[in-house]
Motif scaffolding. Structure first.
Motif, PDB file in Angstrom:
ATOM      1  N   ALA A   1      -5.107 -33.350 -14.362  1.00  0.00           N
ATOM      2  CA  ALA A   1      -4.290 -32.427 -13.575  1.00  0.00           C
ATOM      3  C   ALA A   1      -3.963 -33.030 -12.221  1.00  0.00           C
ATOM      4  CB  ALA A   1      -5.014 -31.094 -13.411  1.00  0.00           C
ATOM      5  N   THR A   2      -4.954 -33.697 -11.609  1.00  0.00           N
ATOM      6  CA  THR A   2      -4.717 -34.299 -10.302  1.00  0.00           C
ATOM      7  C   THR A   2      -3.666 -35.402 -10.405  1.00  0.00           C
ATOM      8  OG1 THR A   2      -7.008 -33.856  -9.719  1.00  0.00           O
ATOM      9  CG2 THR A   2      -5.815 -35.411  -8.341  1.00  0.00           C
TER      10      THR A   2
ATOM     11  N   ARG B   1      -0.527 -15.193 -11.755  1.00  0.00           N
ATOM     12  CA  ARG B   1       0.251 -16.397 -12.069  1.00  0.00           C
ATOM     13  C   ARG B   1      -0.219 -16.983 -13.387  1.00  0.00           C
ATOM     14  NH1 ARG B   1      -0.891 -17.908  -6.688  1.00  0.00           N
ATOM     15  NH2 ARG B   1      -2.316 -19.591  -7.229  1.00  0.00           N
ATOM     16  N   THR B   2      -1.566 -17.066 -13.531  1.00  0.00           N
ATOM     17  CA  THR B   2      -2.120 -17.677 -14.728  1.00  0.00           C
ATOM     18  C   THR B   2      -1.828 -16.819 -15.948  1.00  0.00           C
ATOM     19  OG1 THR B   2      -3.907 -18.400 -13.284  1.00  0.00           O
ATOM     20  CG2 THR B   2      -4.159 -18.836 -15.610  1.00  0.00           C
ATOM     21  N   ILE B   3      -1.927 -15.500 -15.796  1.00  0.00           N
ATOM     22  CA  ILE B   3      -1.613 -14.624 -16.917  1.00  0.00           C
ATOM     23  C   ILE B   3      -0.145 -14.735 -17.275  1.00  0.00           C
ATOM     24  CG2 ILE B   3      -1.465 -12.212 -17.607  1.00  0.00           C
ATOM     25  CD1 ILE B   3      -3.949 -11.699 -15.949  1.00  0.00           C
ATOM     26  N   ALA B   4       0.711 -14.907 -16.271  1.00  0.00           N
ATOM     27  CA  ALA B   4       2.135 -15.102 -16.549  1.00  0.00           C
ATOM     28  C   ALA B   4       2.328 -16.329 -17.425  1.00  0.00           C
ATOM     29  CB  ALA B   4       2.913 -15.235 -15.246  1.00  0.00           C
ATOM     30  N   TRP B   5       1.600 -17.402 -17.121  1.00  0.00           N
ATOM     31  CA  TRP B   5       1.702 -18.593 -17.953  1.00  0.00           C
ATOM     32  C   TRP B   5       1.208 -18.311 -19.362  1.00  0.00           C
ATOM     33  CZ3 TRP B   5       4.694 -22.485 -17.495  1.00  0.00           C
ATOM     34  CH2 TRP B   5       5.063 -22.959 -16.241  1.00  0.00           C
ATOM     35  N   LYS B   6       0.172 -17.475 -19.460  1.00  0.00           N
ATOM     36  CA  LYS B   6      -0.323 -17.155 -20.793  1.00  0.00           C
ATOM     37  C   LYS B   6       0.781 -16.470 -21.600  1.00  0.00           C
ATOM     38  CE  LYS B   6      -3.869 -14.814 -23.384  1.00  0.00           C
ATOM     39  NZ  LYS B   6      -5.016 -13.940 -23.415  1.00  0.00           N
ATOM     40  N   THR B   7       1.511 -15.577 -20.927  1.00  0.00           N
ATOM     41  CA  THR B   7       2.604 -14.906 -21.608  1.00  0.00           C
ATOM     42  C   THR B   7       3.714 -15.893 -21.954  1.00  0.00           C
ATOM     43  OG1 THR B   7       2.091 -13.061 -20.159  1.00  0.00           O
ATOM     44  CG2 THR B   7       4.052 -12.875 -21.509  1.00  0.00           C
TER      45      THR B   7
ATOM     46  N   VAL C   1      -4.696 -25.706 -20.632  1.00  0.00           N
ATOM     47  CA  VAL C   1      -5.581 -25.635 -19.473  1.00  0.00           C
ATOM     48  C   VAL C   1      -5.151 -26.648 -18.416  1.00  0.00           C
ATOM     49  CG1 VAL C   1      -7.953 -25.832 -18.689  1.00  0.00           C
ATOM     50  CG2 VAL C   1      -7.479 -24.863 -20.917  1.00  0.00           C
ATOM     51  N   ILE C   2      -4.841 -27.861 -18.854  1.00  0.00           N
ATOM     52  CA  ILE C   2      -4.422 -28.879 -17.883  1.00  0.00           C
ATOM     53  C   ILE C   2      -3.122 -28.464 -17.209  1.00  0.00           C
ATOM     54  CG2 ILE C   2      -3.632 -31.252 -17.641  1.00  0.00           C
ATOM     55  CD1 ILE C   2      -5.582 -32.050 -19.781  1.00  0.00           C
ATOM     56  N   ALA C   3      -2.202 -27.906 -18.018  1.00  0.00           N
ATOM     57  CA  ALA C   3      -0.942 -27.453 -17.430  1.00  0.00           C
ATOM     58  C   ALA C   3      -1.206 -26.381 -16.382  1.00  0.00           C
ATOM     59  CB  ALA C   3      -0.023 -26.910 -18.518  1.00  0.00           C
ATOM     60  N   GLY C   4      -2.099 -25.451 -16.708  1.00  0.00           N
ATOM     61  CA  GLY C   4      -2.421 -24.400 -15.757  1.00  0.00           C
ATOM     62  C   GLY C   4      -3.019 -24.950 -14.482  1.00  0.00           C
TER      63      GLY C   4
ATOM     64  N   VAL D   1     -11.103 -20.126 -14.268  1.00  0.00           N
ATOM     65  CA  VAL D   1     -10.127 -19.114 -14.667  1.00  0.00           C
ATOM     66  C   VAL D   1      -9.117 -19.663 -15.655  1.00  0.00           C
ATOM     67  CG1 VAL D   1      -8.351 -17.581 -13.826  1.00  0.00           C
ATOM     68  CG2 VAL D   1     -10.407 -17.907 -12.509  1.00  0.00           C
ATOM     69  N   ASN D   2      -8.593 -20.859 -15.369  1.00  0.00           N
ATOM     70  CA  ASN D   2      -7.601 -21.435 -16.275  1.00  0.00           C
ATOM     71  C   ASN D   2      -8.170 -21.631 -17.666  1.00  0.00           C
ATOM     72  OD1 ASN D   2      -4.956 -22.223 -14.892  1.00  0.00           O
ATOM     73  ND2 ASN D   2      -6.503 -22.846 -13.423  1.00  0.00           N
ATOM     74  N   ALA D   3      -9.413 -22.136 -17.712  1.00  0.00           N
ATOM     75  CA  ALA D   3     -10.009 -22.374 -19.020  1.00  0.00           C
ATOM     76  C   ALA D   3     -10.227 -21.064 -19.758  1.00  0.00           C
ATOM     77  CB  ALA D   3     -11.326 -23.122 -18.857  1.00  0.00           C
TER      78      ALA D   3
END
Lengths: 383, 298, 289
Positions: free
Chosen positions: C75-76, C116-122, C153-156, C223-225
């Motif tokens: 990710a970095t 934000r993370t939940i939005a990505w999940k959607t 997860v990496i994208a998040g 959280v992302n994971a």
């Protein structure tokens, strides 16, 4: 030269700071707590009865009560004048316990007067001294209408600290538009459904199901048989067969169309917005469980809590709840009332399972060598 | 080089590749925000979010944005918590920044270290360690413990922001005040503080965002108190009500407007007090450590 | 300087220092103390110098630790690759849009991290148009999915920590004197050489700051994971969270977080050796009048 002096200065300062911090820490430790954990060692008290007034805060699972202006909570408020704060913050027994344990440890309940938790969790809380006992004399309506089969359960034979809320079954939710052929828990291990299957993270619900699928009786299984089933699940998780381990969130995944099947709870229809999803009794049997209302230590308004318990055990109130949540009611007479209303729920095997329907089902068994088994299970859960 | 059309087009592309890329990158950053806003207009049968917007659009949830008592209470708790935490951390942090920039004292490096390290520590560790301490003293977890935690992780960010503002500060105005016989305190009150105000406001906004946003640390230390992010986490497990999207969009708009205002004020203050004419005017209170809720991503 | 004058900075620092020491430093001690206990919730945790908790907590979770390094590292790296050109563009090519662009860069912070993370999940859910596009482009297999994979997860992580990379890079790039690059070109170097030999080294402090500020929180994130990942994406943060809140195995949880903290401190100290705290804070100190 100057640099060296600064360098030394810096280290001197760092050392001084470290010493100061150590002194502070030791000082704090000396005048601090000391004991960590071990349960509440105070005397077990009995919940006080009396006229119901004031404010009542209840913690419950989501989708477990009929909501809205005509719902049970509103009715109770109207009848008694008690203001109810009904909070749906329980998503898993362990998770909730983790949250409230530090409070309960010192006799606080975080403002709640009632929790609704599973049998084994209620017992665990009671053993740790986190619950208040309940006097039957304060609960006439409850014991008048309590289903006989629930009067004397193994975990609380005298119903000293728990009053049933609802019961249910853990089986398989299937998205019939995607995988109509799933009927057995073993189907969940079929590679063609890889990554489209979830299981519950409750040790006492998922593992017994898998054991039943292998023909093992969970009530009599040895620790090794538990561990064997856990290993099977663990392998499936690692290979990606099982997508996730969930609490309530399998309902989300089913709604979003991410799954073909999920191990889940019989009455969760109200939480799943997928017209193709249906709950099925696994061929080899389900896990039956019940949830209980308990009063925690430090509960601020036990009189109102007891009044609430009596209230929801009135058949005409209980039937409203059942109609909405579609779980198994502990109250006598609900079936007859539903028949009067000509509701098809009266015939539903999910709400009124017959002996025949649940003949292969097992209860929420606690495994032998709990610590060892639980550790293995947690390993699987955290990947 | 012949200036044929393809050549010109190619040259134009090469010249503008960077800005074009920047445009895409920024769009990428804004995708979730757009999604959230769009979905706040989604019509769903049971008021829970599904992908696909199959049932069309509606403004129903905007009209009933405050109809979920649990959500309202969680949001209110978060706002209250953020307000108090912001006030405390901004005050404490500003004082520290002033000391760090304007004064000489022993242990400056150590202080710097103490400020920098919490910013770099993962939230899990901060949350867990605070929990360890609270467990040891059987402290009641709740609003109080949340407040303590929020102030703690905000201080560092406030210091960094105010500090960077102070450094670019033109001392001539204060010297002028001194020449006019103002005492240091008066000069501070009437000259420094007002000019510093936008920077302090920016820091306060940052602290506010951090607090509202915090999930991980709050999850460890909240007991049964429910903040907005904790509420969202709870409902995410069983269907997010559309009202959450509505309120999130509102919150976004609120903070966006506040930041714009502060930036505008910043620009004005800068024109009056800036010290480095050869530097391109940065109109942002630019902390090298970025504002993070994420950092302290929560 | 009078004594009172000399004490002023200490008074100014006192509230902050006390708060940070009591609520940041001291809890670290308690975490260490808790790590040396053994026992369980029912029997109580007794302090018995259980040093074994440290190696035990590591050995049981090497997979998650390795995974955290991998996810955070990837990710970095991605963040760096995305952020550098963007920061460069904002610093030198933005003109009057500079403030707007910077605003856009930090705009994600105005929505809660969780949302934000939940939005990505959607956005990345199995039945979403995005996934369909990816499938048609053969970037993922026809029946593949994005959610509950390492990729998600990496994208998040990349998305959520991108601003942390952009801002230090920008702050550093902004102060870059373009005349130096021009001078290099005057001395007949190509654009590419000028970049590699002048720009890149000069912006190294910004890069290092950005890398640290991205990698460290990403490493400890859970959280992302939890939201975007599946059964095999658990990171160290998930383990710690599970140990603390689900299993109530406080000693092991404390040991693991203590070790993680030590690792991070080591990285920060190395950086500060390299660049000094002033560089980390971003600006040279002003000499008092």
């Amino acid at each position: 030269m100057k640099n060296r002096a600064r360098h030394e200065n810096r280290w001197a300062l760092a050392l001084a700071a470290a010493v100061a911090a150590a002194v502070v820490a030791i000082g704090l430790a000396a005048c601090g707590g000391g004991t960590v954990g071990g349960g509440n060692s105070g005397e077990v008290s009995t919940a006080e009865g009396g006229p119901a007034t004031g404010k009542l805060t209840i913690s419950n699972w989501p989708g477990y009560i009929d909501p809205g202006k005509n719902g049970t909570v509103a009715e109770f408020e109207k009848k008694t004048g008690v203001k109810v704060d009904y909070i749906e913050d329980i998503n898993s027994n362990d998770g909730f316990f983790g949250k409230v344990q530090p409070l309960l440890e010192q006799g606080e309940s975080g403002g709640r007067s009632i929790f609704v938790v599973a049998d084994y969790m209620a017992k665990q809380m009671y053993d740790l001294g986190y619950l208040e006992e309940i006097d039957h004399a304060d609960l006439p309506t409850v014991f008048e209408n309590l289903e006989p089969s629930l009067r004397s359960p193994a975990f609380d034979p005298e119903r000293k600290f728990s009053v049933p809320w609802q019961g249910g079954m853990t089986g398989i939710w299937v998205d019939t538009s995607k995988a109509p052929g799933i009927h057995s828990v073993n189907d969940l291990f079929d590679p063609k459904y890889k990554g489209k299957v979830t299981m519950l993270d409750e040790l006492r619900e998922t593992v017994p199901l898998v054991m039943l699928g292998e023909g093992v009786d969970p009530a009599k299984a040895s620790a090794d048989q538990w561990l064997h089933a856990i290993e099977k699940i663990g392998n499936a998780a690692e290979s990606g067969q099982i997508r996730r381990f969930t609490g309530n969130e399998y309902t989300e995944d089913l709604t979003a169309g991410n799954l073909v099947a999920a191990i889940g709870w019989s009455g969760d229809a109200s939480l799943i917005e997928n017209p193709n999803a249906e709950w099925r009794m696994p061929t080899q049997g389900c896990t039956r469980w019940s949830e209980n209302m308990v009063i925690p230590v430090g509960a601020p308004n036990t009189a109102a809590a007891l009044a609430w318990m009596n209230f929801v055990f009135r058949p005409n109130v209980a039937v409203d709840i059942t109609e909405w949540v579609e779980y198994i009611s502990p109250v006598k007479g609900v079936k007859e009332l539903l028949e009067e209303r000509e509701s098809e729920l009266a015939e539903s095997p999910i709400v009124f399972p017959t002996e025949q329907f649940t003949r292969n089902c097992t209860g929420q068994n606690t495994p032998p060598e709990l610590e060892r088994v639980n550790e293995a299970w947690q390993e699987v859960l955290t990947g | 080089m012949e200036m044929t059309f393809p050549n010109r087009a190619w040259a134009w592309l090469r010249h503008n590749a960077l800005p074009i890329y920047a445009g895409f990158a920024v769009a990428y950053m804004l995708i979730p925000i757009v999604v959230i806003a769009v979905f706040s207009f989604g019509a769903t049968p049971r008021g829970k979010l599904t992908f696909g917007l199959n049932d069309g659009f509606t403004t129903e949830y905007w009209r009933s944005a405050f109809s979920l008592p649990d959500l309202n209470e969680a949001l209110f708790t978060s706002l209250r918590l953020a307000a108090v935490a912001t006030a405390l951390s901004t005050a404490i942090g500003t004082l520290m920044a002033i000391a760090l920039v304007r004064h000489r004292f022993r242990g400056k490096r150590l202080t710097n270290l103490l400020i920098v390290i919490p910013m770099a520590t993962p939230e899990v560790v901060i949350g867990a360690s605070l929990l360890s301490m609270f467990i040891y003293y059987t402290f009641a977890l709740g609003f109080g413990t949340l407040l303590i935690a929020h102030v703690m992780f905000s201080i560092s960010f406030v210091v960094v922001v105010v500090r960077s503002r102070l450094i670019g500060f033109d001392r001539h105005l204060e010297e002028a005040a001194a020449d006019l016989y103002a005492s240091p305190l008066t000069a501070f009150r009437t000259v420094t503080l007002p000019l510093l105000a936008p920077g302090i406001m920016a820091a306060a906004l940052l602290a506010f965002s951090l607090s509202i946003d915090d999930f991980v640390i709050s999850n460890f230390n909240s007991g049964t108190t429910v903040t907005f992010p904790l509420y969202v986490y709870g409902v995410s497990l069983r269907g997010v009500p559309v009202q959450v999207n509505v309120l999130a969009t509102m919150l976004f708009a609120l903070i966006a407007i506040s930041v714009s205002l502060v930036l505008w004020q910043q620009r004005r203050a800068e024109k009056m007090a800036s010290v480095r004419p050869e530097q391109e005017g940065t109109s942002m209170p630019m902390p090298p450590a970025p504002p993070a809720s994420a950092g302290a991503p929560a | 300087m009078g004594l009172r004058q000399r004490l002023v900075p200490y008074w100014l620092l006192a509230p902050g220092l006390i708060w940070l020491v009591v609520f940041f430093v001291v809890p670290m001690y308690f975490m260490g103390e808790l790590a040396l206990r053994s026992g369980s919730l029912t029997s109580g945790y007794t302090f018995d110098w259980a040093w074994s908790n440290f190696p035990d907590s590591l050995s049981g979770h090497t997979e998650q630790i390795g995974r955290s390094f991998f996810y955070a590292g990837t990710a970095t790296l991605l963040a760096l690759l995305i952020a550098y050109p963007l920061a460069y563009a904002i610093a030198f090519r933005a003109g009057r849009f500079k403030a707007l662009l910077l605003f856009a860069v930090i705009a994600p912070f105005f929505t809660t991290y969780l949302i934000r993370t939940i939005a990505w999940k959607t956005i990345l859910s199995d039945s979403s148009p995005v996934v369909s596009v990816l499938q048609t482009l053969s970037l993922i297999p026809p029946d593949g999915r994005v959610l509950a994979t390492s990729g998600a997860v990496i994208a998040g992580l990349t998305y959520n920590f991108l601003p942390f990379m952009i801002l230090p890079l920008y702050a550093n790039l902004e102060r870059l004197d373009l005349r130096l690059v021009e001078a290099a070109k005057d001395l007949y170097s190509s654009s590419r050489q000028a970049f590699l030999r002048v720009t890149l080294p000069l912006t190294m402090p910004g890069i290092v700051a950005g890398v640290l500020l991205t990698f460290i929180p990403a490493f400890g994130d859970y959280v992302n994971a939890q939201i975007l990942g599946g059964t095999s994406q658990a990171m160290v943060g998930n383990v710690i969270q599970s140990l603390y809140l689900n299993q109530r195995n406080y000693p092991e949880a404390a040991a693991l977080s203590f070790l993680m903290m030590a690792l991070i401190l080591a990285m920060v100290v190395v950086y500060i050796r390299f660049a000094g705290t002033e560089a980390f804070m971003g600006d040279e100190e002003e000499e008092p009048a």
